[in-house]
Write a protein that holds these residues in place. Structure first.
Motif, PDB file in Angstrom:
ATOM      1  N   THR A   1       0.848  -1.260   0.062  1.00 10.21           N
ATOM      2  CA  THR A   1       0.094  -0.114   0.027  1.00 10.21           C
ATOM      3  C   THR A   1       0.778   1.128   0.035  1.00 10.21           C
ATOM      4  O   THR A   1       0.293   2.481   0.172  1.00 10.21           O
ATOM      5  CB  THR A   1      -0.887   0.057   1.214  1.00 10.21           C
ATOM      6  N   GLN A   2       2.155   1.068  -0.153  1.00 11.09           N
ATOM      7  CA  GLN A   2       3.183   2.327  -0.041  1.00 11.09           C
ATOM      8  C   GLN A   2       2.873   3.382   1.080  1.00 11.09           C
ATOM      9  O   GLN A   2       2.758   4.339   1.110  1.00 11.09           O
ATOM     10  CB  GLN A   2       2.985   2.985  -1.319  1.00 11.09           C
ATOM     11  N   THR A   3       2.636   2.544   2.448  1.00  8.34           N
ATOM     12  CA  THR A   3       2.273   3.611   3.740  1.00  8.34           C
ATOM     13  C   THR A   3       3.298   2.924   4.637  1.00  8.34           C
ATOM     14  O   THR A   3       3.895   1.869   4.605  1.00  8.34           O
ATOM     15  CB  THR A   3       0.989   3.067   4.149  1.00  8.34           C
ATOM     16  N   PRO A   4       3.727   3.991   5.442  1.00  7.31           N
ATOM     17  CA  PRO A   4       4.751   3.662   6.444  1.00  7.31           C
ATOM     18  C   PRO A   4       4.347   3.039   7.798  1.00  7.31           C
ATOM     19  O   PRO A   4       3.085   3.027   7.944  1.00  7.31           O
ATOM     20  CB  PRO A   4       5.149   5.256   7.050  1.00  7.31           C
ATOM     21  N   VAL A   5       5.223   2.167   8.351  1.00  8.83           N
ATOM     22  CA  VAL A   5       4.865   1.442   9.599  1.00  8.83           C
ATOM     23  C   VAL A   5       6.004   2.146  10.585  1.00  8.83           C
ATOM     24  O   VAL A   5       7.229   1.990  10.291  1.00  8.83           O
ATOM     25  CB  VAL A   5       5.255   0.133   9.471  1.00  8.83           C
ATOM     26  N   SER A   6       5.649   2.401  11.790  1.00 10.09           N
ATOM     27  CA  SER A   6       6.493   2.630  12.717  1.00 10.09           C
ATOM     28  C   SER A   6       6.563   1.957  13.989  1.00 10.09           C
ATOM     29  O   SER A   6       5.298   1.281  14.260  1.00 10.09           O
ATOM     30  CB  SER A   6       6.086   4.297  13.311  1.00 10.09           C
ATOM     31  N   LEU A   7       7.567   1.776  14.697  1.00  6.58           N
ATOM     32  CA  LEU A   7       7.731   1.003  15.850  1.00  6.58           C
ATOM     33  C   LEU A   7       8.172   1.799  17.020  1.00  6.58           C
ATOM     34  O   LEU A   7       8.862   2.684  16.770  1.00  6.58           O
ATOM     35  CB  LEU A   7       8.749  -0.090  15.800  1.00  6.58           C
ATOM     36  N   LEU A   8       7.482   1.581  18.268  1.00  8.93           N
ATOM     37  CA  LEU A   8       7.910   2.353  19.257  1.00  8.93           C
ATOM     38  C   LEU A   8       8.497   1.038  20.303  1.00  8.93           C
ATOM     39  O   LEU A   8       7.560   0.080  20.878  1.00  8.93           O
ATOM     40  CB  LEU A   8       6.661   2.834  19.987  1.00  8.93           C
ATOM     41  N   LEU A   9       9.585   0.953  20.791  1.00 13.37           N
ATOM     42  CA  LEU A   9      10.057   0.039  21.701  1.00 13.37           C
ATOM     43  C   LEU A   9      10.304   0.821  23.144  1.00 13.37           C
ATOM     44  O   LEU A   9      11.079   1.901  23.319  1.00 13.37           O
ATOM     45  CB  LEU A   9      11.428  -0.580  21.245  1.00 13.37           C
ATOM     46  N   MET A  10       9.500   0.160  24.069  1.00 19.39           N
ATOM     47  CA  MET A  10       9.344   1.114  25.334  1.00 19.39           C
ATOM     48  C   MET A  10       9.828   0.228  26.586  1.00 19.39           C
ATOM     49  O   MET A  10       9.650  -1.022  26.588  1.00 19.39           O
ATOM     50  CB  MET A  10       7.784   1.354  25.705  1.00 19.39           C
ATOM     51  N   ASP A  11      10.641   0.741  27.438  1.00 13.62           N
ATOM     52  CA  ASP A  11      11.256   0.161  28.385  1.00 13.62           C
ATOM     53  C   ASP A  11      10.909   0.751  29.538  1.00 13.62           C
ATOM     54  O   ASP A  11      11.063   2.116  29.920  1.00 13.62           O
ATOM     55  CB  ASP A  11      12.859   0.273  28.562  1.00 13.62           C
ATOM     56  N   ILE A  12      10.597   0.315  30.877  1.00 14.65           N
ATOM     57  CA  ILE A  12      10.252   0.722  31.956  1.00 14.65           C
ATOM     58  C   ILE A  12      11.634   1.405  32.686  1.00 14.65           C
ATOM     59  O   ILE A  12      12.354   0.455  32.874  1.00 14.65           O
ATOM     60  CB  ILE A  12       9.342  -0.008  33.035  1.00 14.65           C
ATOM     61  N   ASP A  13      11.807   2.467  33.368  1.00 15.51           N
ATOM     62  CA  ASP A  13      12.837   2.937  33.723  1.00 15.51           C
ATOM     63  C   ASP A  13      13.082   2.418  35.219  1.00 15.51           C
ATOM     64  O   ASP A  13      12.211   2.551  36.097  1.00 15.51           O
ATOM     65  CB  ASP A  13      12.903   4.442  33.750  1.00 15.51           C
ATOM     66  N   HIS A  14      14.571   1.940  35.594  1.00 16.25           N
ATOM     67  CA  HIS A  14      14.819   1.667  36.890  1.00 16.25           C
ATOM     68  C   HIS A  14      13.868   0.506  37.697  1.00 16.25           C
ATOM     69  O   HIS A  14      13.543   0.284  38.590  1.00 16.25           O
ATOM     70  CB  HIS A  14      14.870   2.656  37.766  1.00 16.25           C
TER      71      HIS A  14
ATOM     72  N   GLY B   1      10.771  -8.712  29.655  1.00 18.51           N
ATOM     73  CA  GLY B   1      10.442  -8.632  31.118  1.00 18.51           C
ATOM     74  C   GLY B   1       9.771  -7.267  31.248  1.00 18.51           C
ATOM     75  O   GLY B   1       8.429  -7.159  31.795  1.00 18.51           O
ATOM     76  N   GLU B   2      10.353  -6.279  31.094  1.00 15.81           N
ATOM     77  CA  GLU B   2       9.752  -4.863  31.384  1.00 15.81           C
ATOM     78  C   GLU B   2       9.732  -3.881  29.929  1.00 15.81           C
ATOM     79  O   GLU B   2       9.570  -2.783  30.042  1.00 15.81           O
ATOM     80  CB  GLU B   2      10.483  -4.172  32.459  1.00 15.81           C
ATOM     81  N   GLU B   3      10.047  -4.620  28.890  1.00 21.70           N
ATOM     82  CA  GLU B   3       9.895  -3.881  27.543  1.00 21.70           C
ATOM     83  C   GLU B   3       8.707  -4.316  26.740  1.00 21.70           C
ATOM     84  O   GLU B   3       7.993  -5.365  26.916  1.00 21.70           O
ATOM     85  CB  GLU B   3      11.110  -4.546  26.696  1.00 21.70           C
ATOM     86  N   PHE B   4       8.009  -3.437  26.058  1.00 24.28           N
ATOM     87  CA  PHE B   4       6.932  -3.446  25.318  1.00 24.28           C
ATOM     88  C   PHE B   4       7.202  -2.948  23.903  1.00 24.28           C
ATOM     89  O   PHE B   4       7.843  -1.893  23.552  1.00 24.28           O
ATOM     90  CB  PHE B   4       5.647  -2.431  26.084  1.00 24.28           C
ATOM     91  N   LEU B   5       6.485  -3.517  23.045  1.00 22.12           N
ATOM     92  CA  LEU B   5       6.788  -3.069  21.646  1.00 22.12           C
ATOM     93  C   LEU B   5       5.302  -2.668  21.032  1.00 22.12           C
ATOM     94  O   LEU B   5       4.393  -3.418  20.982  1.00 22.12           O
ATOM     95  CB  LEU B   5       7.478  -4.049  20.674  1.00 22.12           C
ATOM     96  N   ILE B   6       5.187  -1.692  20.320  1.00 21.08           N
ATOM     97  CA  ILE B   6       4.034  -0.979  19.754  1.00 21.08           C
ATOM     98  C   ILE B   6       4.233  -0.947  18.316  1.00 21.08           C
ATOM     99  O   ILE B   6       5.096  -0.103  17.750  1.00 21.08           O
ATOM    100  CB  ILE B   6       3.504   0.274  20.541  1.00 21.08           C
TER     101      ILE B   6
END
Length: 383
Positions: A251-264, A303-308
């Motif tokens: 479809t010639q559209t972009p995909v973005s990823l968010l890699l999120m980690d809980i601090d400390h 463990g404390e990481e999330f991918l969106i």
């Protein structure tokens, strides 16, 4: 095959299906709609038993046969409709279906019903046809979900039942009003009973298929979902990300990823214990889910990481979404006995700079590392 033999076959089918559904209900109690299907099988069984007694020449009172036997035939279809309604989790009360059952039985004692067998059929058959149409309408609206193929099998079976009942009713009406005379009435009635037997086999086959399909879906969800958060787990990541990247390429559209980690996060586990750590992870997962769009895909990556995964999302929009998530988490502490403030670091990457999903994930990981290096509680895009 004579009518008595077909009635015995119907009784055998009903016994087998009742037993199978009883075992399944005992093993899978969450599928409560199966109780309605068990009731349909029991109605079929009782109808067949009373009919066999009638066909061997034993006299039965009118209230039992044909009044109750005809009503049980309608009752089986009422129970099927109630089971489908419950399975699809549709709104509305099902108690009125019991009132339909009682009304059909009472109508058998009117002068109209007492005067001729054809009149009794004119009470029961239109009700069955309407119930079958209702079942088809409910299933057709949900044909695109994960059980869609089974629903289409149900629809075809109900269409067959409508056709055979309509043809039989038309023949009986023509014969009753002496508009049609034939020497093959016995054969035609036998074909009608055979059609009922065929419907019983087909509909109960569909019921078994539906139970099997639900069990497969339940096992699939268990294998691809994280038990703590309910999010997709890392095992399902490759297939989902590859699918999104392929769709984006078409479809010639972009995909973005968010890699999120809980601090400390280690400090949370060390000072408050792993139970508090689990609550923190679930808290973050719930907030992220609330802030995500319906078509976004969220994984518990570690463990404390999330991918969106954000389909059809430009890098700048992805960064705005990431900042909104970060700020919301910072502003909503976990309500433990003492409020626990949490923050997250987020790395953002876009498919504009990636060849495949592994590259995209690697870019998001590098951006997350930069966010941590800059002091945490911030969002960093991949450069």
């Amino acid at each position: 095959m004579d009518v008595f033999t077909l009635t015995v076959v119907n009784a055998f089918i009903a016994v087998v299906v009742t037993a199978v559904l009883a075992f399944q209900n005992k093993a899978e109690r969450q599928f409560r709609y199966q109780r309605y299907f068990m009731l349909a099988a029991l109605c079929t069984l009782l109808n067949a038993i009373f009919s066999m007694i009638h066909y061997v020449g034993e006299p039965l009172p009118y209230w039992l046969s044909p009044a109750l036997t005809n009503t049980l035939s309608v009752g089986a279809h009422i129970a099927l409709a109630a089971g489908i309604h419950r399975h699809l989790q549709l709104s509305g009360k099902r108690i009125w279906l019991l009132l339909v059952f009682l009304a059909i039985y009472i109508l058998h004692f009117t002068d109209f019903a007492l005067s001729h067998v054809a009149n009794r059929m004119l009470i029961a058959i239109p009700t069955v046809i309407l119930l079958n149409f209702w079942c088809m309408q409910m299933l057709w609206q949900h044909r695109r979900n994960e059980h869609g193929k089974v629903y289409l099998a149900f629809i075809a079976t109900f269409a067959f039942n409508i056709m055979q009942f309509s043809l039989r009713s038309a023949y009986m009406a023509l014969e009753h009003y002496q508009l049609l005379q034939t020497q093959h009435s016995a054969v035609i009635y036998s074909i009608g009973f055979f059609s009922l037997t065929a419907f019983a086999i087909l509909i109960f086959g569909c019921i078994i298929m539906l139970s099997h399909s639900q069990q497969q879906q339940a096992l699939l969800k268990l294998s691809e979902r994280d038990p703590l958060t309910g999010l997709l787990n890392r095992r399902s990541l490759e297939l989902r990300l590859a699918g999104e990247l392929n769709r984006a390429a078409r479809t010639q559209t972009p995909v973005s990823l968010l890699l999120m980690d809980i601090d400390h996060f280690k400090q949370v586990n060390d000072t408050l214990g792993h139970a508090a750590g689990d609550l923190a992870i679930k808290h973050i997962a719930d907030l992220t889910t609330e802030l995500s769009r319906d078509y976004d895909v969220i994984f518990r990556f570690g463990g404390e990481e999330f991918l969106i995964c954000l389909p059809n999302t430009e890098p700048e929009t992805a960064k705005q979404i990431a900042n909104r998530i970060r700020q919301t988490i910072e502003q909503h502490p976990l309500l433990t006995p003492a409020p626990l403030s949490l923050t997250v670091s987020i790395g953002v990457a876009s498919s504009k700079h990636a060849i495949d999903w592994q590259d995209l994930l690697q870019h998001a990981d590098e951006a997350l590392y930069q966010a941590k290096h800059l002091g945490r509680n911030c969002v960093q895009s991949y450069n």
